[in-house]
Scaffold this active site. Sequence first.
Site, PDB file in Angstrom:
ATOM      1  N   ASN A   1      -9.033   2.619   5.452  1.00 18.30           N
ATOM      2  CA  ASN A   1      -8.283   1.739   4.552  1.00 18.30           C
ATOM      3  C   ASN A   1      -7.690   0.628   5.413  1.00 18.30           C
ATOM      4  O   ASN A   1      -6.653   0.807   6.050  1.00 18.30           O
ATOM      5  CB  ASN A   1      -7.185   2.530   3.835  1.00 18.30           C
ATOM      6  CG  ASN A   1      -6.452   1.723   2.774  1.00 18.30           C
ATOM      7  OD1 ASN A   1      -6.560   0.491   2.720  1.00 18.30           O
ATOM      8  ND2 ASN A   1      -5.680   2.397   1.946  1.00 18.30           N
TER       9      ASN A   1
ATOM     10  N   ARG B   1     -11.825   1.868   1.172  1.00 16.15           N
ATOM     11  CA  ARG B   1     -11.139   1.196   0.074  1.00 16.15           C
ATOM     12  C   ARG B   1     -11.562  -0.266   0.080  1.00 16.15           C
ATOM     13  O   ARG B   1     -11.457  -0.961   1.089  1.00 16.15           O
ATOM     14  CB  ARG B   1      -9.628   1.281   0.260  1.00 16.15           C
ATOM     15  CG  ARG B   1      -8.838   0.524  -0.819  1.00 16.15           C
ATOM     16  CD  ARG B   1      -7.390   0.360  -0.404  1.00 16.15           C
ATOM     17  NE  ARG B   1      -6.635  -0.406  -1.397  1.00 16.15           N
ATOM     18  CZ  ARG B   1      -5.572  -1.138  -1.107  1.00 16.15           C
ATOM     19  NH1 ARG B   1      -5.144  -1.224   0.140  1.00 16.15           N
ATOM     20  NH2 ARG B   1      -4.939  -1.777  -2.052  1.00 16.15           N
TER      21      ARG B   1
ATOM     22  N   HIS C   1      -4.730  -1.516  -7.476  1.00 13.41           N
ATOM     23  CA  HIS C   1      -4.087  -0.227  -7.152  1.00 13.41           C
ATOM     24  C   HIS C   1      -4.696   0.925  -7.962  1.00 13.41           C
ATOM     25  O   HIS C   1      -4.058   1.952  -8.181  1.00 13.41           O
ATOM     26  CB  HIS C   1      -2.566  -0.289  -7.390  1.00 13.41           C
ATOM     27  CG  HIS C   1      -1.857  -1.240  -6.491  1.00 13.41           C
ATOM     28  ND1 HIS C   1      -0.920  -2.142  -6.950  1.00 13.41           N
ATOM     29  CD2 HIS C   1      -1.953  -1.453  -5.161  1.00 13.41           C
ATOM     30  CE1 HIS C   1      -0.467  -2.876  -5.945  1.00 13.41           C
ATOM     31  NE2 HIS C   1      -1.078  -2.465  -4.846  1.00 13.41           N
TER      32      HIS C   1
ATOM     33  N   ARG D   1       3.959 -12.081  -1.948  1.00 15.30           N
ATOM     34  CA  ARG D   1       3.278 -12.694  -3.090  1.00 15.30           C
ATOM     35  C   ARG D   1       4.243 -12.840  -4.263  1.00 15.30           C
ATOM     36  O   ARG D   1       5.080 -11.967  -4.474  1.00 15.30           O
ATOM     37  CB  ARG D   1       2.070 -11.835  -3.491  1.00 15.30           C
ATOM     38  CG  ARG D   1       0.915 -11.933  -2.508  1.00 15.30           C
ATOM     39  CD  ARG D   1      -0.138 -10.864  -2.794  1.00 15.30           C
ATOM     40  NE  ARG D   1       0.172  -9.606  -2.128  1.00 15.30           N
ATOM     41  CZ  ARG D   1      -0.451  -8.447  -2.369  1.00 15.30           C
ATOM     42  NH1 ARG D   1      -1.393  -8.384  -3.291  1.00 15.30           N
ATOM     43  NH2 ARG D   1      -0.109  -7.358  -1.717  1.00 15.30           N
TER      44      ARG D   1
ATOM     45  N   GLU E   1      -4.234   7.585  -1.859  1.00 17.72           N
ATOM     46  CA  GLU E   1      -5.459   6.830  -2.099  1.00 17.72           C
ATOM     47  C   GLU E   1      -6.605   7.344  -1.246  1.00 17.72           C
ATOM     48  O   GLU E   1      -7.763   7.362  -1.686  1.00 17.72           O
ATOM     49  CB  GLU E   1      -5.213   5.349  -1.817  1.00 17.72           C
ATOM     50  CG  GLU E   1      -4.220   4.693  -2.761  1.00 17.72           C
ATOM     51  CD  GLU E   1      -3.688   3.365  -2.244  1.00 17.72           C
ATOM     52  OE1 GLU E   1      -3.736   2.390  -3.019  1.00 17.72           O
ATOM     53  OE2 GLU E   1      -3.252   3.302  -1.074  1.00 17.72           O
TER      54      GLU E   1
END
Length: 392
Positions: free
Chosen positions: A8, A91, A179, A239, A377
């Site tokens: 990842n 990922r 996500h 962001r 994840e």
Amino acid sequence: MDAILVVNAGSSSLKFQIFEITKAGPRHSIRGQVDGIGTRPRLQTSAADGAVLVDQRYTPEQVDTLPAAIAEMRTFLQTLEGFTLRAIGHRVVHGGPDFSKPILITPDILDRLSVLQELAPLHQPNNLAPIRLAMEIDPGVPQVACFDTAFHRGHEQFTDCYALPFAFYEDGVRRYGFHGLSYEYIAGRLRDVAPDLGERRVIVAHLGSGASMCALNGDHSLETTMGFTALDGLPMSTRPGQMDPGVVLYLIGQKGMTVGEVTDLLYRTSGLKGLSGVSGDMRDLLASHDPRSALAINHFIHRCALSAGMLAAALGGLDAFVFTAGVGENSPLIRARISERLAWLGAELDAAANEAGETLISTPTSRIAIYVLPTDEELMIARHTLALIKAS
């Protein structure tokens, strides 16, 4: 021992894990991370029981890029014995309109994913870099791409479209959501933690340096806060989140900014970092006495509360709210402040349970169950990778 490596890769860190392949599925064996790339590089690895295997610091010059971090990861992996690598799972943030499920990577697939780099410039190039390197070094090892957008691909068309000429939708300009690997994992955990929720209405708040929320109807994503890119929705570390697109037109037309300058502004110097002028890290903001830190925190809480209301409307009510990811899992204060804004939906927080970081942090009389569930994840990626190579 047969194993799967999960990678990842982010903008300033590289996470990886080795999973043993067992009859019951992937099992955590070794996890590692290279963080602080180019600033304060550090390699940390540990065994499944938490025992530290490596904790090594570098100068910024030694590990100044993601490829350098990948090299350090590979050096560490070469010291391990007893593992036979059967596949590598990755990922990949953006799957675009063509990829709605995990896929075995080929050079052609890699080229098609590269086209999407401008839609996720903080993530996609870094997601693809380890894939390219592994193709060069170990071309015989299967590699699997698992997409953050895939979990949301079952949305109704009227949910995913923008009010633009329909030709743009057909060209891939639509709301994708992100996500997804985190939300998919949490949906599975809820079946274990709260089986009574079943097909009921749940909002999951993935609050980290990247942040979003998702409305779950049972195991399925019904609506989410992010859209075409990972700029939309909640304010994040660097962001801005939801913003009038006219701001971009103003910056280009009136302020004379180039597309590159606006891209850098929106992805790297906005969000909590830009608003506070202090940091994009919630821990720094909570420890700061600067009024602008408080402004950034208040803005974050406000936008989370607004998004929760929007998602509750999409669900037609609310039965549970779940906090996950770095901020959601580790900040009792942020959880408390967001929960307070959910009182109109019947949420009542158990302050002691919240401070203790327990799994269930709502009171027995709360009309909404409030949970704290760590996400995983990497385990989701390992499961998808194992399923795909078994089917191949």
